[in-house]
Design a protein around this motif. Structure first.
Motif, PDB file in Angstrom:
ATOM      1  N   TRP A 170       1.076  -1.546   0.103  1.00 44.97           N
ATOM      2  CA  TRP A 170       0.000  -0.376  -0.398  1.00 44.97           C
ATOM      3  C   TRP A 170       1.090   1.546  -0.487  1.00 44.97           C
ATOM      4  O   TRP A 170       1.385   1.281   0.379  1.00 44.97           O
ATOM      5  CB  TRP A 170      -0.802  -0.240   1.330  1.00 44.97           C
ATOM      6  CG  TRP A 170      -0.354   0.190   2.568  1.00 44.97           C
ATOM      7  CD1 TRP A 170      -0.125   1.366   3.343  1.00 44.97           C
ATOM      8  CD2 TRP A 170       0.290  -1.274   3.260  1.00 44.97           C
ATOM      9  NE1 TRP A 170       0.354   0.432   4.384  1.00 44.97           N
ATOM     10  CE2 TRP A 170       1.347  -0.407   4.489  1.00 44.97           C
ATOM     11  CE3 TRP A 170       0.117  -2.286   3.092  1.00 44.97           C
ATOM     12  CZ2 TRP A 170       1.562  -1.511   5.392  1.00 44.97           C
ATOM     13  CZ3 TRP A 170       1.158  -3.513   4.400  1.00 44.97           C
ATOM     14  CH2 TRP A 170       1.336  -2.673   5.171  1.00 44.97           C
ATOM     15  N   PRO A 171       0.774   2.412  -0.601  1.00 40.32           N
ATOM     16  CA  PRO A 171       1.620   3.458  -0.488  1.00 40.32           C
ATOM     17  C   PRO A 171       1.573   3.845   0.905  1.00 40.32           C
ATOM     18  O   PRO A 171       0.174   3.793   1.388  1.00 40.32           O
ATOM     19  CB  PRO A 171       0.596   4.778  -1.463  1.00 40.32           C
ATOM     20  CG  PRO A 171      -0.815   4.017  -2.190  1.00 40.32           C
ATOM     21  CD  PRO A 171      -0.592   2.647  -1.460  1.00 40.32           C
ATOM     22  N   ASP A 172       2.442   4.202   1.441  1.00 40.45           N
ATOM     23  CA  ASP A 172       2.145   5.746   2.706  1.00 40.45           C
ATOM     24  C   ASP A 172       3.607   5.944   2.923  1.00 40.45           C
ATOM     25  O   ASP A 172       4.937   5.036   2.909  1.00 40.45           O
ATOM     26  CB  ASP A 172       1.694   4.501   4.355  1.00 40.45           C
ATOM     27  CG  ASP A 172       2.079   4.850   5.263  1.00 40.45           C
ATOM     28  OD1 ASP A 172       2.134   6.069   5.004  1.00 40.45           O
ATOM     29  OD2 ASP A 172       2.269   4.714   6.088  1.00 40.45           O
ATOM     30  N   ASN A 173       3.936   7.585   2.935  1.00 40.33           N
ATOM     31  CA  ASN A 173       4.867   7.358   2.167  1.00 40.33           C
ATOM     32  C   ASN A 173       6.135   6.764   1.263  1.00 40.33           C
ATOM     33  O   ASN A 173       7.057   6.328   1.646  1.00 40.33           O
ATOM     34  CB  ASN A 173       6.006   7.992   4.408  1.00 40.33           C
ATOM     35  CG  ASN A 173       6.030   8.853   4.323  1.00 40.33           C
ATOM     36  OD1 ASN A 173       6.193   9.996   3.968  1.00 40.33           O
ATOM     37  ND2 ASN A 173       5.257   8.885   5.773  1.00 40.33           N
ATOM     38  N   GLY A 174       6.384   6.753   0.516  1.00 39.78           N
ATOM     39  CA  GLY A 174       6.291   5.902  -0.768  1.00 39.78           C
ATOM     40  C   GLY A 174       5.373   4.904  -0.602  1.00 39.78           C
ATOM     41  O   GLY A 174       4.526   4.426  -0.407  1.00 39.78           O
TER      42      GLY A 174
END
Lengths: 322, 114
Positions: free
Chosen positions: A258-262
């Motif tokens: 998943w996307p999250d800070n990258g």
């Protein structure tokens, strides 16, 4: 123990001192004046002894130091913290390389970085704690500088748990709040990670087809604009962790992203194969040594977080991008 | 340049080379193919000297394979050197990240496509 010594009287002896192992102090300061009052004498001691002196500090602090050092400034090697503190495991490897190049010579270090700006700041706190173990053979005399007017009380509390000595209010003293690194790290590891979002993409890892997980990760990375070396490194890291999970864990092995800070990639299985904590931090002598794989994973990602619990093992990798 | 069908791109292809002795590796190398590589490379490495590995067409290599090649050199005990030719920039970056010094017996070969 609260033995105190005035800050202007070095706890270390002069140039003839025997090696004493790592001296890892936190300098807590509220303004430039307090910063200089702690950092400047520390660097000057190194300069006067003819030892290597380093300042791993952001530009603002570096300028303040340079101005105050005056003609002594060239004797200090200034290093950009965004280069040196790229990832915790790389920073550890960098420190060890410096230690090895110095041999028995003491190194006087002033370091400053705002861990709270990094994703997974706790991994940097872990680095700070493990630092106390990793350099037993090196004569590092480090001042880690923390601005109490900027950092949260939570961060300062962690700083107090990971530095054996504190320089505060113009005094350097033994720190009663310091915690043994093994205890501290065990505490971090018993803190669950935030759950993966329900929107995370996921796939089951089939041991006979590791190519499929690289196709999956490549697609997820593309959506986060992660490409080039960062993507290749992530593919190597995910493949390594998935291979370990297949070999040492229990099925099903699941990959989520998943996307999250990258991009975050998480590999879970229902086994308990948690790698030995400190193996994953210390650069192995060669690929023949155990720990090479998990250490390599740390070198290839921005952060690696491992948790083992009743439900199994989860390894979470974050790549911020290029 | 040979056009590789997509379905075959992922497959590891191992082609022996006679002079100098070595192997050409193409495709992707991970734990599903380690055994195959060991079986092909071991007899060559057992002779000692230099064995060249042309990696121009190798799109992926895992850490396990780097460990495997290092172990193979160690277990031969004959001072054999595995010369890695034509590393792609990304593969070279990977090797530099873990550092050549951690891969005793593996050496950088020539650069550029053969």
């Amino acid at each position: 123990m609260t033995a105190e010594a005035p800050a202007d009287q070095p706890m270390e002896a002069g140039r003839t001192s025997a090696r004493q192992g790592v001296q890892h102090c936190a300098l807590l300061y509220g303004d430039d004046q307090e910063f200089l009052a702690g950092a400047l004498p520390h660097l000057r001691k190194g300069i006067e002894a003819g030892d290597p002196a380093f300042a791993v500090t952001p530009r603002e602090e570096a300028e303040v130091l340079r101005d105050s050092l005056g003609s002594d400034a060239p004797a200090v090697q200034f290093i950009d913290p965004s280069d040196f503190y790229s990832t915790p495991v790389r920073a550890m490897a960098g420190m060890m390389a410096v230690a090895r190049s110095l041999g028995t010579r003491p190194a006087w270090v002033v370091a400053s970085a705002d861990w709270s700006k990094y994703p997974d700041a706790m991994e940097w706190v872990r680095y700070d704690s493990i630092f106390n173990l990793g350099f037993a053979d090196a004569d590092f005399r480090g001042y880690c500088c923390y601005n109490t007017s900027v950092l949260s009380p939570e961060v300062i509390s962690l700083v107090r748990q990971t530095h054996p000595r504190i320089h505060e209010g113009a005094r350097l003293r033994e720190n009663p709040d310091y915690r043994d690194p093994y205890d501290f790290v065990a505490g971090v590891d018993s803190t669950p990670l935030p759950p993966s979002p329900s929107s995370a993409a996921s796939m089951e890892v089939r041991p006979t087809d590791l190519h499929a997980l690289r196709v999956f990760v490549t697609e997820q990375a593309r959506r986060c604009a992660i490409a080039g070396d960062a993507l290749y490194n992530l593919l190597v890291a995910v493949t390594e962790v998935a291979t370990n999970a297949v070999r040492h864990g229990h099925p099903p092995v699941t990959l989520r992203a998943w996307p999250d800070n990258g991009l975050v990639c998480e590999i879970t299985d229902s086994g308990h194969w948690q790698p030995e904590e400190f193996l994953s931090w210390v650069p192995p002598q060669s690929a023949l040594k155990s720990g090479f794989g998990i250490w390599g994973v740390g070198m290839l990602c921005d952060t690696v977080q491992v948790r083992t619990g009743p439900k199994g093992t989860a390894v979470r990798l974050r790549t911020c991008g290029n | 340049m040979e056009v590789i069908a997509h379905s075959e791109e992922r497959m590891l292809r191992i082609t022996p080379m006679a002079d100098p002795p070595g192997l050409r590796l193409e495709g992707e190398l991970d734990a599903t193919r380690h055994q195959e590589l060991v079986e092909t490379l071991s007899p060559l490495a057992a002779r000692g000297g230099e064995v060249r590995l042309d990696l121009a067409g190798l799109r992926f290599i895992d850490l396990g394979a780097l460990r495997l090649l290092t172990c193979l050199v160690e277990s031969c005990g004959n001072g054999v050197r595995l010369v890695l030719d034509n590393l792609s920039p990304q593969l070279e970056n990977l090797v530099l990240t873990v550092s050549w010094e951690r891969l005793p017996g593996l050496v950088q070969g020539r650069k550029g496509m053969s």
